[in-house]
Design a protein around this motif. Structure first.
Motif, PDB file in Angstrom:
ATOM      1  N   ALA A   4       0.850  -1.184   0.000  1.00 31.89           N
ATOM      2  CA  ALA A   4       0.000   0.000   0.000  1.00 31.89           C
ATOM      3  C   ALA A   4       0.879   1.225   0.000  1.00 31.89           C
ATOM      4  CB  ALA A   4      -0.910  -0.008   1.225  1.00 31.89           C
ATOM      5  N   LYS A   5       0.281   2.366  -0.365  1.00 30.18           N
ATOM      6  CA  LYS A   5       1.058   3.605  -0.382  1.00 30.18           C
ATOM      7  C   LYS A   5       1.462   4.001   1.027  1.00 30.18           C
ATOM      8  CE  LYS A   5      -1.059   5.499  -4.589  1.00 30.18           C
ATOM      9  NZ  LYS A   5      -1.874   6.591  -5.148  1.00 30.18           N
ATOM     10  N   ARG A   6       0.568   3.741   1.981  1.00 31.12           N
ATOM     11  CA  ARG A   6       0.861   4.133   3.354  1.00 31.12           C
ATOM     12  C   ARG A   6       0.599   2.973   4.293  1.00 31.12           C
ATOM     13  NH1 ARG A   6      -1.410   9.437   5.662  1.00 31.12           N
ATOM     14  NH2 ARG A   6       0.232   8.869   7.125  1.00 31.12           N
ATOM     15  N   ARG A   7       1.507   2.792   5.221  1.00 30.67           N
ATOM     16  CA  ARG A   7       1.365   1.745   6.230  1.00 30.67           C
ATOM     17  C   ARG A   7       1.642   2.343   7.597  1.00 30.67           C
ATOM     18  NH1 ARG A   7       3.153  -3.254   4.152  1.00 30.67           N
ATOM     19  NH2 ARG A   7       3.226  -4.084   6.267  1.00 30.67           N
ATOM     20  N   ILE A   8       0.998   1.824   8.619  1.00 25.13           N
ATOM     21  CA  ILE A   8       1.269   2.245   9.988  1.00 25.13           C
ATOM     22  C   ILE A   8       1.489   1.010  10.845  1.00 25.13           C
ATOM     23  CG2 ILE A   8      -0.058   4.398   9.846  1.00 25.13           C
ATOM     24  CD1 ILE A   8      -2.327   2.919  11.352  1.00 25.13           C
ATOM     25  N   THR A   9       2.067   1.208  12.007  1.00 23.03           N
ATOM     26  CA  THR A   9       2.276   0.094  12.931  1.00 23.03           C
ATOM     27  C   THR A   9       1.034  -0.087  13.799  1.00 23.03           C
ATOM     28  OG1 THR A   9       3.206   1.503  14.657  1.00 23.03           O
ATOM     29  CG2 THR A   9       4.742   0.597  13.016  1.00 23.03           C
ATOM     30  N   ASP A  48     -16.419   6.711  23.828  1.00 22.93           N
ATOM     31  CA  ASP A  48     -16.473   5.355  24.367  1.00 22.93           C
ATOM     32  C   ASP A  48     -15.624   4.455  23.462  1.00 22.93           C
ATOM     33  OD1 ASP A  48     -18.065   4.139  22.193  1.00 22.93           O
ATOM     34  OD2 ASP A  48     -19.701   5.358  22.973  1.00 22.93           O
ATOM     35  N   PRO A  49     -15.224   3.255  23.923  1.00 23.91           N
ATOM     36  CA  PRO A  49     -14.285   2.411  23.156  1.00 23.91           C
ATOM     37  C   PRO A  49     -14.719   2.144  21.717  1.00 23.91           C
ATOM     38  CG  PRO A  49     -14.499   1.575  25.385  1.00 23.91           C
ATOM     39  CD  PRO A  49     -15.490   2.683  25.267  1.00 23.91           C
ATOM     40  N   ASP A  50     -15.994   1.787  21.509  1.00 23.14           N
ATOM     41  CA  ASP A  50     -16.460   1.475  20.149  1.00 23.14           C
ATOM     42  C   ASP A  50     -16.377   2.693  19.229  1.00 23.14           C
ATOM     43  OD1 ASP A  50     -16.942  -1.112  20.852  1.00 23.14           O
ATOM     44  OD2 ASP A  50     -19.092  -0.839  21.214  1.00 23.14           O
ATOM     45  N   GLU A  51     -16.769   3.847  19.765  1.00 22.36           N
ATOM     46  CA  GLU A  51     -16.731   5.068  18.963  1.00 22.36           C
ATOM     47  C   GLU A  51     -15.289   5.474  18.662  1.00 22.36           C
ATOM     48  OE1 GLU A  51     -18.414   9.689  19.076  1.00 22.36           O
ATOM     49  OE2 GLU A  51     -18.447   8.436  20.891  1.00 22.36           O
ATOM     50  N   ALA A  52     -14.398   5.314  19.658  1.00 20.11           N
ATOM     51  CA  ALA A  52     -12.984   5.651  19.470  1.00 20.11           C
ATOM     52  C   ALA A  52     -12.349   4.777  18.399  1.00 20.11           C
ATOM     53  CB  ALA A  52     -12.243   5.490  20.797  1.00 20.11           C
ATOM     54  N   LEU A  53     -12.712   3.505  18.407  1.00 18.17           N
ATOM     55  CA  LEU A  53     -12.177   2.566  17.410  1.00 18.17           C
ATOM     56  C   LEU A  53     -12.687   2.922  16.021  1.00 18.17           C
ATOM     57  CD1 LEU A  53     -10.612  -0.068  16.803  1.00 18.17           C
ATOM     58  CD2 LEU A  53     -12.725  -1.315  17.282  1.00 18.17           C
ATOM     59  N   ARG A  54     -13.980   3.171  15.924  1.00 18.13           N
ATOM     60  CA  ARG A  54     -14.579   3.496  14.624  1.00 18.13           C
ATOM     61  C   ARG A  54     -13.992   4.781  14.056  1.00 18.13           C
ATOM     62  NH1 ARG A  54     -19.197   2.777  16.295  1.00 18.13           N
ATOM     63  NH2 ARG A  54     -19.811   4.931  16.809  1.00 18.13           N
ATOM     64  N   GLU A  55     -13.780   5.775  14.909  1.00 23.98           N
ATOM     65  CA  GLU A  55     -13.210   7.045  14.483  1.00 23.98           C
ATOM     66  C   GLU A  55     -11.779   6.865  13.975  1.00 23.98           C
ATOM     67  OE1 GLU A  55     -12.683  10.993  13.606  1.00 23.98           O
ATOM     68  OE2 GLU A  55     -14.551   9.960  14.112  1.00 23.98           O
ATOM     69  N   ALA A  56     -10.981   6.029  14.675  1.00 30.05           N
ATOM     70  CA  ALA A  56      -9.594   5.794  14.259  1.00 30.05           C
ATOM     71  C   ALA A  56      -9.541   5.108  12.901  1.00 30.05           C
ATOM     72  CB  ALA A  56      -8.872   4.953  15.314  1.00 30.05           C
ATOM     73  N   VAL A  57     -10.416   4.129  12.693  1.00 35.44           N
ATOM     74  CA  VAL A  57     -10.460   3.424  11.399  1.00 35.44           C
ATOM     75  C   VAL A  57     -10.805   4.397  10.284  1.00 35.44           C
ATOM     76  CG1 VAL A  57     -11.710   1.691  10.050  1.00 35.44           C
ATOM     77  CG2 VAL A  57     -11.015   1.163  12.396  1.00 35.44           C
ATOM     78  N   GLN A  70     -10.482   7.612  10.233  1.00 35.46           N
ATOM     79  CA  GLN A  70      -9.422   8.610  10.076  1.00 35.46           C
ATOM     80  C   GLN A  70      -8.296   8.094   9.198  1.00 35.46           C
ATOM     81  OE1 GLN A  70      -7.581   9.698  13.806  1.00 35.46           O
ATOM     82  NE2 GLN A  70      -5.723  10.440  12.800  1.00 35.46           N
ATOM     83  N   PHE A  71      -7.817   6.888   9.496  1.00 33.30           N
ATOM     84  CA  PHE A  71      -6.683   6.354   8.737  1.00 33.30           C
ATOM     85  C   PHE A  71      -7.090   5.955   7.321  1.00 33.30           C
ATOM     86  CE2 PHE A  71      -4.858   5.514  13.061  1.00 33.30           C
ATOM     87  CZ  PHE A  71      -3.731   6.303  12.906  1.00 33.30           C
ATOM     88  N   GLU A  72      -8.286   5.406   7.164  1.00 35.60           N
ATOM     89  CA  GLU A  72      -8.723   5.007   5.825  1.00 35.60           C
ATOM     90  C   GLU A  72      -8.911   6.227   4.936  1.00 35.60           C
ATOM     91  OE1 GLU A  72     -12.175   2.564   6.405  1.00 35.60           O
ATOM     92  OE2 GLU A  72     -10.966   0.727   6.575  1.00 35.60           O
ATOM     93  N   SER A  73      -9.370   7.334   5.499  1.00 30.33           N
ATOM     94  CA  SER A  73      -9.539   8.555   4.711  1.00 30.33           C
ATOM     95  C   SER A  73      -8.201   9.112   4.240  1.00 30.33           C
ATOM     96  CB  SER A  73     -10.286   9.611   5.531  1.00 30.33           C
ATOM     97  OG  SER A  73      -9.486  10.071   6.619  1.00 30.33           O
ATOM     98  N   GLN A  74      -7.112   8.735   4.942  1.00 35.10           N
ATOM     99  CA  GLN A  74      -5.767   9.180   4.571  1.00 35.10           C
ATOM    100  C   GLN A  74      -5.076   8.183   3.640  1.00 35.10           C
ATOM    101  OE1 GLN A  74      -3.787   9.761   8.317  1.00 35.10           O
ATOM    102  NE2 GLN A  74      -5.268  11.266   9.045  1.00 35.10           N
ATOM    103  N   GLY A  75      -5.817   7.154   3.196  1.00 34.34           N
ATOM    104  CA  GLY A  75      -5.256   6.172   2.281  1.00 34.34           C
ATOM    105  C   GLY A  75      -4.339   5.162   2.932  1.00 34.34           C
TER     106      GLY A  75
END
Length: 468
Positions: A5-10, A28-37, A39-44
């Motif tokens: 992929a163009k971008r990878r994270i640890t 809350d944990p579920d919302e925090a997880l969904r937001e992180a996913v 965020q990173f997917e929108s950045q490719g």
């Protein structure tokens, strides 16, 4: 293996983002997880190798840093407990790795392989412990064949030799070999050099009554004939198939196993799929026929009304493979194969069955005018056109359908008009329009049917010379 992929994270970066969402933004944990996913997917960013879960504490009163359950199980194994505790930790590790590739990848990144292999080597004296350790190894290696080293390979070979009489341990060890060889040519070659082929055929012979053993050993034999490692230009798939047949009586072993499991559709599917991979030479195709393989396939096709379409597809694939031999072509037709293939296509109109049925008819018609007559008399051309009409979006059905029509008229021009009257020209033209991959075979079919077709010259000899 993780896709590029163009971008990878640890994993640590992802977990930090989740933790930040929870602590800084009070999600809350579920919302925090969904937001992180998001965020990173929108950045490719490619998250296919990331465990998308909120890290937890290993116990309620623990003061340790939060981490993922697969790493908690791995850490418990590193610490080591009594034998009962180790077995439970191995089972927990196996369950976590079975959740998805991301968990397996994370464990491998944290050096799980040497830990699991050490437990495998320690456990060979006791069956339950050996099963637990080997199962953990199988789960870890799934999709990660590069983890295997010479020590691990020799261990698996030794287990297969030591536990030949134990079907449970042998089956799990064979599963580990299969995962290590899938998409890894060097591992395949090293296992074959180490003597794995007679151990696989021997397991089928010795434990022929065990359906799961037969399925696993068949699947592993089949993997040995794959050419699926993109890193290798030329593999040994053909050599391995020849070795299985000539040196280890592979065809006889598989056909005898099929006769012992006539009521088990999943076993029969595996056996037919493996026979297809071994029909790599003209004489092998004839041997399958002479050993009763063709008779078995005809029997299975005749009972297609009680069998699922996956078995019908695999039987058709096996017939397609052995019909590469011209004498076997005639044997299939004389045994009523054309009628059964057409019935199968009309009965199971799925794209996978239609593709294999059309491929069978195409092979049977090739260079065989008499077979073409039988196919036409039994509605083969009409069935192929109906398959093309039903699956306009499936390129392989379109290609195989075009091949049937072309082979039927290549040496029997008098069939052109009846086939055209069935609407062949419009369906082939539609296939050409919808699928670029149908270009060559579609135009060849139209040409042989006597239709108007535009053939583009790739090189005319002008503006240059082939000679120096």
């Amino acid at each position: 293996m993780c896709k590029m992929a163009k971008r990878r994270i640890t994993q640590e970066t992802f977990d930090a983002a989740v933790r930040e969402n929870m602590e800084e933004f009070e999600m809350d944990p579920d919302e925090a997880l969904r937001e992180a996913v998001e965020q990173f997917e929108s950045q490719g960013v490619d998250l296919s190798c990331i465990v998308k879960a909120v890290p937890t504490l290993s116990s309620a009163d623990s003061q340790e840093e939060q981490t993922h359950e697969v790493l908690q199980a791995l850490e418990s194994l590193r610490i080591g407990k009594d034998s009962a505790g180790v077995t439970a930790d191995l089972k927990s590790f196996t369950e976590q790795c079975s959740l998805g590739f991301a968990q397996r990848y994370l464990a491998a990144q944290k050096d799980a392989y040497p830990v699991i292999l050490s437990y495998c080597k320690k456990s060979t004296g006791e069956q339950e412990a050996a099963l637990a350790a080997l199962s953990a190894l199988v789960a870890l290696m799934d999709g990660q064949p590069d983890l295997l080293d010479a020590e691990g390979r020799q261990f698996l070979l030794d287990v297969l030799k030591k536990y030949q009489a134990d079907s449970s341990v042998t089956r799990v060890a064979i599963s580990a070999v299969r995962h290590c060889c899938l998409k890894h040519e060097q591992n395949r070659q090293d296992f074959v050099k180490g003597g794995v082929l007679p151990l696989l055929t021997g397991a089928i012979t010795q434990h022929g009554e065990c359906a799961e053993m037969v399925k696993e050993a068949c699947a592993t034999l089949r993997v040995m004939t794959f050419d699926d490692d993109v890193r290798v230009t030329f593999g040994h798939a053909h050599e391995h198939a020849k070795s299985i047949v000539l040196e280890h009586s592979g065809l006889k072993v598989l056909i005898e196993a099929a006769k012992a499991h006539l009521g088990n559709t999943s076993v029969l599917s595996e056996l037919c799929a493996t026979l297809s991979r071994l029909a790599v030479r003209n004489e092998f195709c004839q041997d399958i026929c002479d050993m009763g393989g063709l008779k078995l396939m005809m029997t299975l096709l005749a009972d297609m009304f009680v069998f699922p379409q996956e078995l019908v597809r695999q039987v058709l694939s096996a017939i397609r493979a052995i019909a590469g031999n011209d004498d076997v072509k005639d044997a299939v037709v004389n045994a009523g194969g054309v009628q059964l293939i057409v019935i199968a296509m009309n009965r199971h109109m799925s794209n996978s069955v239609c593709e294999q049925a059309c491929a069978c008819l195409s092979v049977l018609a090739l260079r065989k005018p008499n077979n073409c007559m039988v196919i036409m008399e039994n509605g083969g051309a009409l069935a192929a056109l109906q398959a093309m009409k039903s699956h306009t979006d499936v390129v392989n059905v379109q290609k195989q359908g075009c091949m049937v029509l072309r082979n039927l008229v290549a040496r029997m021009r008098n069939f052109s008009q009846p086939i055209l009257e069935m609407g062949a020209e419009a369906l082939i033209a539609q296939a050409l329009q919808n699928h670029q991959d149908c270009g060559d075979v579609g135009k060849a079919a139209l040409r042989d049917l006597g239709c108007q077709v535009e053939l583009r010259e790739l090189w005319t000899g002008k503006h240059g010379s082939l000679t120096n």
